[in-house]
Structure formats: C-alpha cells, structure tokens
Scaffold this motif. Structure first.
Motif, PDB file in Angstrom:
ATOM      1  N   ALA A   1       3.956  13.850  -1.091  1.00  0.00           N
ATOM      2  CA  ALA A   1       4.543  12.528  -0.911  1.00  0.00           C
ATOM      3  C   ALA A   1       4.873  11.886  -2.251  1.00  0.00           C
ATOM      4  O   ALA A   1       4.237  12.173  -3.266  1.00  0.00           O
ATOM      5  CB  ALA A   1       3.579  11.624  -0.135  1.00  0.00           C
ATOM      6  N   PRO A   2       5.860  10.990  -2.269  1.00  0.00           N
ATOM      7  CA  PRO A   2       6.077  10.150  -3.443  1.00  0.00           C
ATOM      8  C   PRO A   2       4.854   9.265  -3.664  1.00  0.00           C
ATOM      9  O   PRO A   2       4.051   9.053  -2.740  1.00  0.00           O
ATOM     10  CB  PRO A   2       7.304   9.313  -3.061  1.00  0.00           C
ATOM     11  CG  PRO A   2       7.977  10.099  -1.971  1.00  0.00           C
ATOM     12  CD  PRO A   2       6.866  10.759  -1.218  1.00  0.00           C
ATOM     13  N   ALA A   3       4.716   8.726  -4.877  1.00  0.00           N
ATOM     14  CA  ALA A   3       3.562   7.878  -5.183  1.00  0.00           C
ATOM     15  C   ALA A   3       3.983   6.723  -6.080  1.00  0.00           C
ATOM     16  O   ALA A   3       4.894   6.852  -6.896  1.00  0.00           O
ATOM     17  CB  ALA A   3       2.457   8.689  -5.851  1.00  0.00           C
ATOM     18  N   VAL A   4       3.298   5.589  -5.903  1.00  0.00           N
ATOM     19  CA  VAL A   4       3.503   4.420  -6.751  1.00  0.00           C
ATOM     20  C   VAL A   4       2.136   3.985  -7.281  1.00  0.00           C
ATOM     21  O   VAL A   4       1.097   4.509  -6.877  1.00  0.00           O
ATOM     22  CB  VAL A   4       4.176   3.258  -5.990  1.00  0.00           C
ATOM     23  CG1 VAL A   4       5.516   3.705  -5.424  1.00  0.00           C
ATOM     24  CG2 VAL A   4       3.271   2.742  -4.861  1.00  0.00           C
ATOM     25  N   LYS A   5       2.155   3.013  -8.163  1.00  0.00           N
ATOM     26  CA  LYS A   5       0.917   2.539  -8.772  1.00  0.00           C
ATOM     27  C   LYS A   5      -0.021   1.950  -7.718  1.00  0.00           C
ATOM     28  O   LYS A   5       0.422   1.329  -6.749  1.00  0.00           O
ATOM     29  CB  LYS A   5       1.236   1.488  -9.839  1.00  0.00           C
ATOM     30  CG  LYS A   5       0.033   1.050 -10.674  1.00  0.00           C
ATOM     31  CD  LYS A   5       0.468   0.112 -11.789  1.00  0.00           C
ATOM     32  CE  LYS A   5      -0.720  -0.286 -12.658  1.00  0.00           C
ATOM     33  NZ  LYS A   5      -0.305  -1.168 -13.786  1.00  0.00           N
ATOM     34  N   LYS A   6      -1.305   2.128  -7.932  1.00  0.00           N
ATOM     35  CA  LYS A   6      -2.303   1.583  -7.018  1.00  0.00           C
ATOM     36  C   LYS A   6      -2.124   0.073  -6.901  1.00  0.00           C
ATOM     37  O   LYS A   6      -2.048  -0.633  -7.913  1.00  0.00           O
ATOM     38  CB  LYS A   6      -3.715   1.896  -7.533  1.00  0.00           C
ATOM     39  CG  LYS A   6      -4.814   1.668  -6.507  1.00  0.00           C
ATOM     40  CD  LYS A   6      -4.722   2.687  -5.383  1.00  0.00           C
ATOM     41  CE  LYS A   6      -5.883   2.547  -4.406  1.00  0.00           C
ATOM     42  NZ  LYS A   6      -5.767   3.491  -3.277  1.00  0.00           N
ATOM     43  N   GLY A   7      -2.027  -0.415  -5.683  1.00  0.00           N
ATOM     44  CA  GLY A   7      -1.849  -1.837  -5.441  1.00  0.00           C
ATOM     45  C   GLY A   7      -0.409  -2.264  -5.268  1.00  0.00           C
ATOM     46  O   GLY A   7      -0.152  -3.396  -4.846  1.00  0.00           O
ATOM     47  N   ASN A   8       0.531  -1.373  -5.554  1.00  0.00           N
ATOM     48  CA  ASN A   8       1.948  -1.737  -5.430  1.00  0.00           C
ATOM     49  C   ASN A   8       2.406  -1.495  -3.992  1.00  0.00           C
ATOM     50  O   ASN A   8       3.190  -0.596  -3.705  1.00  0.00           O
ATOM     51  CB  ASN A   8       2.800  -0.943  -6.413  1.00  0.00           C
ATOM     52  CG  ASN A   8       4.185  -1.540  -6.609  1.00  0.00           C
ATOM     53  OD1 ASN A   8       4.631  -2.354  -5.816  1.00  0.00           O
ATOM     54  ND2 ASN A   8       4.850  -1.138  -7.677  1.00  0.00           N
ATOM     55  N   ILE A   9       1.908  -2.328  -3.117  1.00  0.00           N
ATOM     56  CA  ILE A   9       2.161  -2.174  -1.685  1.00  0.00           C
ATOM     57  C   ILE A   9       3.628  -2.435  -1.352  1.00  0.00           C
ATOM     58  O   ILE A   9       4.193  -1.787  -0.468  1.00  0.00           O
ATOM     59  CB  ILE A   9       1.247  -3.120  -0.871  1.00  0.00           C
ATOM     60  CG1 ILE A   9      -0.230  -2.897  -1.254  1.00  0.00           C
ATOM     61  CG2 ILE A   9       1.455  -2.896   0.618  1.00  0.00           C
ATOM     62  CD1 ILE A   9      -0.710  -1.473  -1.090  1.00  0.00           C
ATOM     63  N   GLU A  10       4.241  -3.381  -2.056  1.00  0.00           N
ATOM     64  CA  GLU A  10       5.629  -3.723  -1.767  1.00  0.00           C
ATOM     65  C   GLU A  10       6.552  -2.527  -1.963  1.00  0.00           C
ATOM     66  O   GLU A  10       7.370  -2.208  -1.089  1.00  0.00           O
ATOM     67  CB  GLU A  10       6.094  -4.874  -2.657  1.00  0.00           C
ATOM     68  CG  GLU A  10       7.527  -5.313  -2.354  1.00  0.00           C
ATOM     69  CD  GLU A  10       8.053  -6.348  -3.324  1.00  0.00           C
ATOM     70  OE1 GLU A  10       9.051  -7.005  -2.998  1.00  0.00           O
ATOM     71  OE2 GLU A  10       7.469  -6.487  -4.428  1.00  0.00           O
ATOM     72  N   LEU A  11       6.426  -1.844  -3.100  1.00  0.00           N
ATOM     73  CA  LEU A  11       7.285  -0.689  -3.357  1.00  0.00           C
ATOM     74  C   LEU A  11       6.935   0.462  -2.425  1.00  0.00           C
ATOM     75  O   LEU A  11       7.822   1.152  -1.920  1.00  0.00           O
ATOM     76  CB  LEU A  11       7.157  -0.246  -4.821  1.00  0.00           C
ATOM     77  CG  LEU A  11       8.051   0.920  -5.252  1.00  0.00           C
ATOM     78  CD1 LEU A  11       9.518   0.628  -4.960  1.00  0.00           C
ATOM     79  CD2 LEU A  11       7.838   1.248  -6.728  1.00  0.00           C
ATOM     80  N   ARG A  12       5.646   0.668  -2.176  1.00  0.00           N
ATOM     81  CA  ARG A  12       5.233   1.724  -1.239  1.00  0.00           C
ATOM     82  C   ARG A  12       5.865   1.520   0.126  1.00  0.00           C
ATOM     83  O   ARG A  12       6.431   2.455   0.709  1.00  0.00           O
ATOM     84  CB  ARG A  12       3.714   1.744  -1.110  1.00  0.00           C
ATOM     85  CG  ARG A  12       3.179   2.849  -0.216  1.00  0.00           C
ATOM     86  CD  ARG A  12       1.790   2.528   0.297  1.00  0.00           C
ATOM     87  NE  ARG A  12       1.790   1.381   1.204  1.00  0.00           N
ATOM     88  CZ  ARG A  12       0.686   0.812   1.685  1.00  0.00           C
ATOM     89  NH1 ARG A  12      -0.502   1.268   1.333  1.00  0.00           N
ATOM     90  NH2 ARG A  12       0.772  -0.227   2.517  1.00  0.00           N
ATOM     91  N   ASP A  13       5.777   0.293   0.647  1.00  0.00           N
ATOM     92  CA  ASP A  13       6.305   0.023   1.979  1.00  0.00           C
ATOM     93  C   ASP A  13       7.823   0.140   2.012  1.00  0.00           C
ATOM     94  O   ASP A  13       8.402   0.578   3.017  1.00  0.00           O
ATOM     95  CB  ASP A  13       5.861  -1.362   2.447  1.00  0.00           C
ATOM     96  CG  ASP A  13       4.367  -1.430   2.746  1.00  0.00           C
ATOM     97  OD1 ASP A  13       3.716  -0.363   2.772  1.00  0.00           O
ATOM     98  OD2 ASP A  13       3.861  -2.553   2.947  1.00  0.00           O
ATOM     99  N   TRP A  14       8.490  -0.269   0.923  1.00  0.00           N
ATOM    100  CA  TRP A  14       9.947  -0.145   0.873  1.00  0.00           C
ATOM    101  C   TRP A  14      10.357   1.325   0.924  1.00  0.00           C
ATOM    102  O   TRP A  14      11.290   1.691   1.641  1.00  0.00           O
ATOM    103  CB  TRP A  14      10.489  -0.799  -0.396  1.00  0.00           C
ATOM    104  CG  TRP A  14      11.981  -0.719  -0.494  1.00  0.00           C
ATOM    105  CD1 TRP A  14      12.891  -1.556   0.085  1.00  0.00           C
ATOM    106  CD2 TRP A  14      12.741   0.289  -1.177  1.00  0.00           C
ATOM    107  NE1 TRP A  14      14.175  -1.145  -0.198  1.00  0.00           N
ATOM    108  CE2 TRP A  14      14.119  -0.012  -0.973  1.00  0.00           C
ATOM    109  CE3 TRP A  14      12.412   1.399  -1.941  1.00  0.00           C
ATOM    110  CZ2 TRP A  14      15.140   0.765  -1.510  1.00  0.00           C
ATOM    111  CZ3 TRP A  14      13.427   2.175  -2.483  1.00  0.00           C
ATOM    112  CH2 TRP A  14      14.773   1.863  -2.265  1.00  0.00           C
ATOM    113  N   VAL A  15       9.651   2.179   0.174  1.00  0.00           N
ATOM    114  CA  VAL A  15       9.963   3.610   0.196  1.00  0.00           C
ATOM    115  C   VAL A  15       9.727   4.182   1.591  1.00  0.00           C
ATOM    116  O   VAL A  15      10.502   5.014   2.078  1.00  0.00           O
ATOM    117  CB  VAL A  15       9.137   4.373  -0.855  1.00  0.00           C
ATOM    118  CG1 VAL A  15       9.349   5.884  -0.714  1.00  0.00           C
ATOM    119  CG2 VAL A  15       9.526   3.933  -2.269  1.00  0.00           C
ATOM    120  N   ASN A  16       8.677   3.740   2.254  1.00  0.00           N
ATOM    121  CA  ASN A  16       8.410   4.222   3.610  1.00  0.00           C
ATOM    122  C   ASN A  16       9.554   3.873   4.565  1.00  0.00           C
ATOM    123  O   ASN A  16       9.959   4.689   5.400  1.00  0.00           O
ATOM    124  CB  ASN A  16       7.097   3.637   4.135  1.00  0.00           C
ATOM    125  CG  ASN A  16       5.878   4.347   3.578  1.00  0.00           C
ATOM    126  OD1 ASN A  16       5.967   5.489   3.127  1.00  0.00           O
ATOM    127  ND2 ASN A  16       4.738   3.676   3.606  1.00  0.00           N
TER     128      ASN A  16
END
Length: 297
Positions: free
Chosen positions: A240-255
């Motif tokens: 899976a792609p990964a973002v910095k811990k706590g960066n929920i906004e970018l994680r959810d956008w990628v999802n």
C-alpha cells in the motif's frame, strides 16, 4: 553459478514505455537522511491545502525496481507506482507533471516520511504491523508474497536448504526483516539497492536472493538460468501507499482516489502496460493487483 557483471537488471522494452510523460526530474535521496530522527506527526487538517499552495506533490519512489519504479532509456522515472503518482497529481493539482519524484531505498522510506522529505511513499512497501506503527498506510493497491531465487544449477530445492548458505537481501525489505527475525542464525549478505542485490546474485556472491516474488518472477523471465523457490517467507500480504503518521487527511484522500480509480480499472491498465509481460502467461491480474483498494485476504 558465476554470472558476468554485465548482467544488469533489464530496462523494459521501449515500446512499452511510449506515451509515458516526463515529470520533474527526481531528486536523489541521501543515505544520511535515513538516520535522521523522526519529527512530530503531521497535522491531519490542512495538508491538502499545503500541497496545493506548493503546487507540487512530492512522492518517494524506487529507481531500480522494474516494473514498479525504474529509469527508462530516456532517463525518465516510470513504472506502475510512478504512474499512480502522476495520476494523483493530476487529480489533486490538475496536471500530472506537478509531481516531484524523490528516490528512496527500502530502509529510507519511513524516515523520509517522518522527516517531511516526501508527502507520500509509492515504493512497493508491504504492510506489516511494525510499519503500521510508524506510518499511515492507505488501502492496498497490490498483493505480494516473499520468495527466494536461485540459479538453476543450485543444490537448493527448498527454503530450509538455505540454512547453511548465503542469502542476499536488500536492507529494510520484508525479506530482510522476516529472515532476521525467523532465522537469525542464517548468513545474510545485505545491500542498500535492489539492483546491487541482483548484481551480487548474478556475480555468484550469494546462493539465493530473497525479495518480493513479483520482482523475482520478472527477473527470472528476463534472465534465463534462475528459478524461484516455491516456499514463501511468511504469508501473502498487501502492498500500500503510505503517508506520515497522523496525516489522516492525505491518507483518506488517497483512499477515495483508489476507490475512484478502481471504477475505471486504472490499476488493471497499468498492469497490462508494465506488469503482465513480466509474469508467466496466464497469470491472473487479481493475484497481483488490488483494484479499488478492496483487499480480500
């Protein structure tokens, strides 16, 4: 089996790469960066606005791992992962060229997120509980198992036969972590780059190379004289792609993006472009790609 140093990891045929647009020249990641201490977790709010203000998405990718991230004959960074990054940049910033590729090695992927050198990692990173404590993984886009490759003339028939042999691994990969944990008494020969590991195998410096099986299948097909052992190191796992811990906004956008791309079978198109020709005829794409981020274990 001793192989010439001229046996380099192959670049995909130029015909496969026609039509791939150039992106901003990637920056080479320094080795020292992996030793930097982790910074505080990224704030979850406003990160997309930060990327838009910068007008550039910064993505960590491999440069030596065909067909996922590699350099073509024109010096352009292309592949399955890099094309996903271009599409994300297009959907977020309106232009696929608004992506900056930063070259990472397996061991530097997490430190580069932690030290804010990249927004996102698209570098074939297998999801593990240990890594999930350090980063935010998005939904998966690939599935993989770790296996080992040996020369055809090798006496090694199964994984346990490597107990008294030398196994090559790339530092920080799932294979390195799994073997270090489960077989601490085995002799491992480690290299920083995937290309260095494969060159060492070709030069006969080790008896086997353990890595993601998609890489091994591709290399064995391009370099006759090698076979992949049937045994798997651990079970099949998501990538899976990964973002910095706590960066929920970018994680959810990628999802959300992965879900939208699934509706148009975008990953299947990339599979046909980059991966299909590297695997055995008849390979089911669903055994490799996870369309729409929907994992079925």
């Amino acid at each position: 089996m001793k192989r010439s140093t001229a046996l380099l990891f192959p670049v995909l045929a130029a015909s496969i790469l026609l039509g791939c647009g150039n992106s901003e020249a990637p920056k080479q990641a320094s080795k020292e960066a992996s030793a930097e201490p982790a910074k505080e977790a990224a704030p979850s709010a406003g990160y997309l606005d930060k990327i838009k203000a910068r007008d550039k998405l910064v993505v960590g990718v491999f440069s030596d791992k065909p067909p996922f991230g590699f350099v073509d004959e024109h010096g352009t960074y292309v592949g399955f992962d890099t094309d996903i990054a271009k599409r994300l940049a297009k959907d977020l910033l309106g232009d696929e060229s608004k992506v900056e590729f930063v070259v990472v090695e397996p061991a530097s992927r997490i430190p580069f997120l932690q030290s804010d050198k990249v927004d996102l990692i698209l570098a074939n990173m297998t999801v593990t509980p240990e890594r999930a404590e350090a980063v935010e993984f998005t939904n998966p886009n690939l599935r993989v198992a770790v296996q080992a490759i040996v020369a055809d003339g090798s006496s090694v028939k199964k994984l346990d036969d490597l107990a008294d042999k030398t196994t090559i691994v790339t530092t920080g990969t799932t294979a390195d972590i799994w073997l270090t944990k489960n077989h601490p008494d085995w002799k491992l020969l480690k290299f920083e780059k995937n290309s260095e590991s494969l060159q060492a195998l070709a030069n006969g410096r080790g008896d086997a190379y353990a890595q993601d099986n998609l890489v091994l299948f591709s290399w064995a097909k391009q370099n006759p004289g090698y076979r992949v052992l049937a045994d798997k190191l651990g079970s099949e796992a998501p990538i899976a792609p990964a973002v910095k811990k706590g960066n929920i906004e970018l994680r959810d956008w990628v999802n959300v993006e992965l879900s939208k791309l699934g509706e148009e079978q975008f990953l299947l198109k990339l599979y046909d472009q980059y991966v299909r020709a590297q695997l055995a005829d008849g390979t089911d794409p669903k055994s490799v790609i996870v369309e729409g981020g929907k994992w079925e274990g």
